[in-house]
Design a protein around this motif. Sequence first.
Motif, PDB file in Angstrom:
ATOM      1  N   CYS A  61       0.913  -1.277  -0.025  1.00 11.09           N
ATOM      2  CA  CYS A  61      -0.055   0.039   0.072  1.00 11.09           C
ATOM      3  C   CYS A  61       0.920   1.315   0.009  1.00 11.09           C
ATOM      4  O   CYS A  61       2.132   1.119   0.503  1.00 11.09           O
ATOM      5  N   SER A  63       0.033   3.901   2.071  1.00 16.76           N
ATOM      6  CA  SER A  63       0.064   4.449   3.156  1.00 16.76           C
ATOM      7  C   SER A  63      -0.905   3.647   3.896  1.00 16.76           C
ATOM      8  O   SER A  63      -1.526   2.760   3.630  1.00 16.76           O
ATOM      9  N   LEU A  64      -0.610   3.708   5.420  1.00 10.62           N
ATOM     10  CA  LEU A  64      -1.155   2.663   6.163  1.00 10.62           C
ATOM     11  C   LEU A  64      -2.432   3.549   6.766  1.00 10.62           C
ATOM     12  O   LEU A  64      -2.592   4.577   7.539  1.00 10.62           O
ATOM     13  N   TYR A  67      -7.221   1.853  10.699  1.00 10.54           N
ATOM     14  CA  TYR A  67      -8.163   0.928  10.885  1.00 10.54           C
ATOM     15  C   TYR A  67      -7.795  -0.662  10.136  1.00 10.54           C
ATOM     16  O   TYR A  67      -8.382  -1.589  10.690  1.00 10.54           O
ATOM     17  N   CYS A  68      -6.552  -0.529   9.581  1.00  6.93           N
ATOM     18  CA  CYS A  68      -6.348  -1.681   8.425  1.00  6.93           C
ATOM     19  C   CYS A  68      -6.284  -2.939   9.214  1.00  6.93           C
ATOM     20  O   CYS A  68      -5.479  -3.193  10.383  1.00  6.93           O
ATOM     21  N   CYS A  70      -5.699  -5.596   7.313  1.00  4.93           N
ATOM     22  CA  CYS A  70      -5.152  -6.550   6.173  1.00  4.93           C
ATOM     23  C   CYS A  70      -3.744  -6.872   6.287  1.00  4.93           C
ATOM     24  O   CYS A  70      -3.010  -6.324   6.864  1.00  4.93           O
ATOM     25  N   THR A  72      -0.594  -6.235   4.797  1.00  2.00           N
ATOM     26  CA  THR A  72      -0.046  -5.387   3.989  1.00  2.00           C
ATOM     27  C   THR A  72       1.199  -4.664   4.377  1.00  2.00           C
ATOM     28  O   THR A  72       1.328  -4.561   5.692  1.00  2.00           O
ATOM     29  N   GLY A 112      -5.781  -7.435  -1.565  1.00  4.49           N
ATOM     30  CA  GLY A 112      -4.426  -6.866  -0.738  1.00  4.49           C
ATOM     31  C   GLY A 112      -4.787  -6.505   0.592  1.00  4.49           C
ATOM     32  O   GLY A 112      -5.552  -6.841   1.353  1.00  4.49           O
ATOM     33  N   GLY A 113      -3.936  -5.455   1.003  1.00  6.72           N
ATOM     34  CA  GLY A 113      -3.237  -4.423   0.223  1.00  6.72           C
ATOM     35  C   GLY A 113      -4.058  -3.813  -0.898  1.00  6.72           C
ATOM     36  O   GLY A 113      -5.244  -3.918  -0.857  1.00  6.72           O
ATOM     37  N   SER A 114      -3.292  -3.249  -1.499  1.00  6.47           N
ATOM     38  CA  SER A 114      -3.801  -2.772  -2.752  1.00  6.47           C
ATOM     39  C   SER A 114      -3.289  -3.232  -4.267  1.00  6.47           C
ATOM     40  O   SER A 114      -2.209  -2.738  -4.652  1.00  6.47           O
ATOM     41  N   ASP A 147      -7.638   0.910  -4.610  1.00  4.19           N
ATOM     42  CA  ASP A 147      -7.837   1.877  -3.889  1.00  4.19           C
ATOM     43  C   ASP A 147      -7.916   3.203  -4.616  1.00  4.19           C
ATOM     44  O   ASP A 147      -6.994   3.420  -5.430  1.00  4.19           O
ATOM     45  N   ARG A 149      -7.688   6.224  -4.545  1.00  7.59           N
ATOM     46  CA  ARG A 149      -6.704   7.557  -4.401  1.00  7.59           C
ATOM     47  C   ARG A 149      -5.709   7.145  -5.293  1.00  7.59           C
ATOM     48  O   ARG A 149      -4.948   8.208  -5.598  1.00  7.59           O
TER      49      ARG A 149
HETATM   50  S1  SF4 Z   1      -4.901  -2.689   2.778  1.00  9.13           S
HETATM   51 FE1  SF4 Z   1      -6.660  -0.997   2.354  1.00  9.13          FE
HETATM   52  S2  SF4 Z   1      -7.411  -0.577   4.498  1.00  9.13           S
HETATM   53 FE2  SF4 Z   1      -5.018  -1.556   4.625  1.00  9.13          FE
HETATM   54  S3  SF4 Z   1      -3.561   0.075   4.521  1.00  9.13           S
HETATM   55 FE3  SF4 Z   1      -3.847  -0.762   2.213  1.00  9.13          FE
HETATM   56  S4  SF4 Z   1      -5.771   0.690   1.493  1.00  9.13           S
HETATM   57 FE4  SF4 Z   1      -5.499   1.055   3.866  1.00  9.13          FE
END
Ligand code: SF4
Length: 450
Positions: A61, A63-64, A67-68, A70, A72, A112-114, A147, A149
């Motif tokens: 990803c 950025s973190l 709340y994640c 996952c 990643t 993912g992740g992204s 993502d 963004r």
């Molecule tokens: S996996 Fe999703 S929620 Fe987790 S840091 Fe990456 S974009 Fe954010």
Amino acid sequence: MEIDKKTLHLLQKYDRPAPRYTSFPTAAQFTHAVSQDSCLSFLKTLPEKESVSLYVHIPFCHSLCHYCGCNTKVVNTYAPVRAYLDLLHKEIDNAGQYVSGKPRAALLHFGGGSPNYLKPEDIKAVIEKLGEYFTFGAETAIDIESDPRYLDGDTIKAYADMGVSRVSLGIQDFDPVVQEAINRIQPFEQVKSCVEDLRANGIEKINFDLMTGLPLQTLESLARTVEQAVSLAPHRLSVFPYAHVPWMKKHQKLLEKYEMPGTQVRFAMTAFVDKTLQESGYTAIGIDHYARPDDSLTIAQNEDRLRRNFQGYTDDPCETVIGFGLSAISSYTQSYTQNTTDAPAYRAAVEKGEFPVARGCPLTDDDRARRRLIEKLMCDFELDLSAFRVLLETFPQTRSTLSLLAQDGIIELKNDHLTITEIGKPFTRIVASAFDPYFQGAEGRHARAV
Ligand code: SF4
């Protein structure tokens, strides 16, 4: 939103940890028991002519999000991604050599992740690598979590060119105050522009992920988020309660400085979203998904074909899911297996030509039958208990737990037919846990049920 006395009583009694039952046995039961030989045999004995589902994990990803939950890692250069992709290709080769007959791929899901951290040509190369061992056709669904963004026009065009059929956009909440608290700044206009671009490129199947119970989220802010989400008319929405598990995801502690909605507010949020989305024309699917009436998930539910797996609710009928990449989980008729989450261990195993599997759970006949039962309950909210009589005999506590749930109005039992009541639906995970002989109910392993 007022919560009646009866519901308040149920919340006090039943808002306790419970698995999400995206698998049975759940990941908490995975041990180190899966050998290299077993993995080899699962691949060599894939049922002939049966389609398979494929999952590819991209653990990167930009950025973190605080709340994640996952698996990643935040990276700022492409070099580690490039190195990971080389290993991923090798892992696919290592496994693919044991797969005979080039089974048809019904679904390929990038999670993912992204996954859109990857350059489009690298996503295409992974699809082509998988295509050496599995048959891809017009009927193969290719889903990719993205993502918004970082989803630019060129990537969207490339998605369309490589046959991506569904894009899941992580939204969570449109409120700027909440977005700042969770470290995910993502204005509505940015998401709107992605949605328009996807549609302009022929990708109509768009999913949104929303979250309730986030820090600083209020019923009013959530109402605005839902209204904005509905205005973009996604095909599906998944609405998950935020799972605060700082003992597993240490960065979630960063959220503890903010005011968090309590149990009653979280419950009211879930009820509000459920009511609003259904009034907006979406069909409720299971405990936390919503889909347009013309979406394949709604059609599957109407035709009694709804399934549940690690991705949540699905219309994917495949019995086998083969996962690739760090932390990816595979599901075979004989066992679940999970790849290591440790990057050096993943690299070492793949470079040696071994399966990077770290743990798993071989399935007994009893597990397979309970898996069917729990999946049915999570999908249909009802069960013919007479079809599962043996399971009630091998785990006799189920009967007494069901009696208590019936006394509390969470379920109805008539002639061995179990129905989860409307008031009981938010407690579906608790009902499912009555059939789970492994579940200890301990704090610290699962998020709370409501
Ligand atoms: S996996 Fe999703 S929620 Fe987790 S840091 Fe990456 S974009 Fe954010």
